[in-house]
Scaffold this active site. Structure first.
Site, PDB file in Angstrom:
ATOM      1  N   HIS A  73       0.838  -1.211   0.000  1.00  0.00           N
ATOM      2  CA  HIS A  73       0.000   0.000   0.000  1.00  0.00           C
ATOM      3  C   HIS A  73       0.871   1.259   0.000  1.00  0.00           C
ATOM      4  O   HIS A  73       0.601   2.212  -0.726  1.00  0.00           O
ATOM      5  CB  HIS A  73      -0.964   0.005   1.186  1.00  0.00           C
ATOM      6  CG  HIS A  73      -1.756  -1.257   1.307  1.00  0.00           C
ATOM      7  ND1 HIS A  73      -2.240  -1.731   2.484  1.00  0.00           N
ATOM      8  CD2 HIS A  73      -2.115  -2.165   0.351  1.00  0.00           C
ATOM      9  CE1 HIS A  73      -2.887  -2.874   2.262  1.00  0.00           C
ATOM     10  NE2 HIS A  73      -2.812  -3.165   0.982  1.00  0.00           N
ATOM     11  N   HIS A 225      -9.303  -1.781  -4.081  1.00  0.00           N
ATOM     12  CA  HIS A 225      -8.162  -2.157  -3.251  1.00  0.00           C
ATOM     13  C   HIS A 225      -7.240  -3.132  -3.992  1.00  0.00           C
ATOM     14  O   HIS A 225      -6.015  -3.033  -3.903  1.00  0.00           O
ATOM     15  CB  HIS A 225      -8.599  -2.759  -1.915  1.00  0.00           C
ATOM     16  CG  HIS A 225      -7.416  -3.008  -1.041  1.00  0.00           C
ATOM     17  ND1 HIS A 225      -6.816  -2.001  -0.301  1.00  0.00           N
ATOM     18  CD2 HIS A 225      -6.634  -4.098  -0.876  1.00  0.00           C
ATOM     19  CE1 HIS A 225      -5.753  -2.473   0.297  1.00  0.00           C
ATOM     20  NE2 HIS A 225      -5.612  -3.753  -0.028  1.00  0.00           N
ATOM     21  N   ASP A 229      -3.287  -2.743  -4.674  1.00  0.00           N
ATOM     22  CA  ASP A 229      -2.292  -3.810  -4.468  1.00  0.00           C
ATOM     23  C   ASP A 229      -1.481  -4.055  -5.741  1.00  0.00           C
ATOM     24  O   ASP A 229      -0.262  -4.203  -5.695  1.00  0.00           O
ATOM     25  CB  ASP A 229      -2.988  -5.125  -4.101  1.00  0.00           C
ATOM     26  CG  ASP A 229      -3.427  -5.185  -2.638  1.00  0.00           C
ATOM     27  OD1 ASP A 229      -2.971  -4.362  -1.835  1.00  0.00           O
ATOM     28  OD2 ASP A 229      -4.232  -6.084  -2.331  1.00  0.00           O
ATOM     29  N   HIS A 252      -1.116 -11.061  -5.312  1.00  0.00           N
ATOM     30  CA  HIS A 252       0.299 -10.753  -5.120  1.00  0.00           C
ATOM     31  C   HIS A 252       1.246 -11.749  -5.820  1.00  0.00           C
ATOM     32  O   HIS A 252       2.260 -11.364  -6.387  1.00  0.00           O
ATOM     33  CB  HIS A 252       0.642 -10.737  -3.626  1.00  0.00           C
ATOM     34  CG  HIS A 252      -0.090  -9.672  -2.869  1.00  0.00           C
ATOM     35  ND1 HIS A 252      -0.008  -8.338  -3.190  1.00  0.00           N
ATOM     36  CD2 HIS A 252      -0.925  -9.749  -1.798  1.00  0.00           C
ATOM     37  CE1 HIS A 252      -0.754  -7.634  -2.343  1.00  0.00           C
ATOM     38  NE2 HIS A 252      -1.321  -8.469  -1.501  1.00  0.00           N
TER      39      HIS A 252
HETATM   40 ZN    ZN Z   1      -3.761  -4.729   0.047  1.00  0.00          ZN
END
Ligand code: ZN
Length: 266
Positions: A73, A225, A229, A252
């Site tokens: 973030h 969000h 990311d 991720h």
């Molecule tokens: Zn996040």
């Protein structure tokens, strides 16, 4: 486009989302071509894909003996504000503080501190499509005139697949908080994650409802969000990307795999 840093040191403090520790970081100005780096127990860890040590529910950097968790973030906000050179001194804890679970506080305090340096930005032009996939998700980059990012996904119990796009307006995404489905919590806890998670720094989703009394900040906040990311993970390429990054249900791990492929173009 000029490289940038911040005009003075700035502190952020609070609980770490996954460790639950009290975490304190200090961002310090740096000269051109230093890059973004973390200072952990006297040693520098570059904020680069080469130093990613885990992508399990957060992106963590390390060098074998030292680690800093959940950098994405803060990295997204630095990237979106064009801050290329800064040292993030990790003073307490081993994680970037969660703040309210979004990039909002980083943005609020950093946006007025940005200063230009006397050097051109390092840029990576995307010249062809580079794509990574797993069973149910894809992430790719494609040529474009500037940096853009798109996230495509659905929200179980809320809506079917739709897309959100970053096309230059940072305020469209910095407010979006991290989130978790209630039925995923036991698994996270078993893994020793989300120890600092609460309704103050995360959105908890049930089947078609939100546990947080204040509700969502936008109907599609969780997708925004995921976009935050994505940008924070892509920032670990260490250059201004001129191209469009697209994620279809990615996370991720896939973002990191994309950078490994993309790094061959450096
Ligand atoms: Zn996040």
């Amino acid at each position: 486009m000029r490289q940038r840093t911040i005009k003075e040191s700035i502190v952020f403090e609070g609980v770490g989302l996954h460790t639950g520790e009290h975490c304190k970081i200090l961002l310090h100005p740096e000269k051109e071509n230093t890059g973004v780096r973390f200072l952990v127990k006297g040693k520098y860890i570059p904020a680069l894909y080469t130093h990613v040590v885990s992508t399990d529910h957060s992106t963590d950097l390390g060098d074998g003996s030292r680690e800093v968790k959940t950098v994405e973030h803060l990295m997204a906000v630095l990237y979106l504000l064009g801050i290329d050179n800064v040292t993030v001194e990790v003073q307490k804890g081993q994680e970037v503080p969660a703040m309210d679970g979004s990039g909002f506080y980083f943005y609020k305090h950093l946006k007025t501190a940005v200063v230009d340096l006397n050097a051109d930005k390092k840029v990576l032009y995307v010249k062809r499509i580079i794509r990574v996939d797993n069973c149910c998700a894809s992430v790719w980059v494609q040529p474009d005139e500037d940096f853009r990012a798109v996230y495509v996904g659905y929200l179980e119990g809320f809506f079917d697949e739709r897309s959100v796009e970053f096309d230059g307006n940072i305020r469209d995404i910095v407010f979006a908080r991290t989130f978790c489905y209630d039925h995923h919590l036991p698994l996270l806890r078993r893994k020793g994650l989300a120890r600092g998670g609460s309704l103050k720094n995360a959105v908890l989703l049930g089947k078609g409802f939100v546990y947080n009394r204040e509700g969502l900040r936008s109907e599609d906040e969780p997708l925004r969000h995921k976009l935050l990311d994505l940008i924070g993970d892509v920032a670990l390429i260490g250059r201004r990307l001129i191209g469009k990054v697209v994620s279809v249900r990615g996370g991720h791990t896939l973002n990191h795999q994309l950078l490994l492929e993309l790094s061959r173009c450096l």
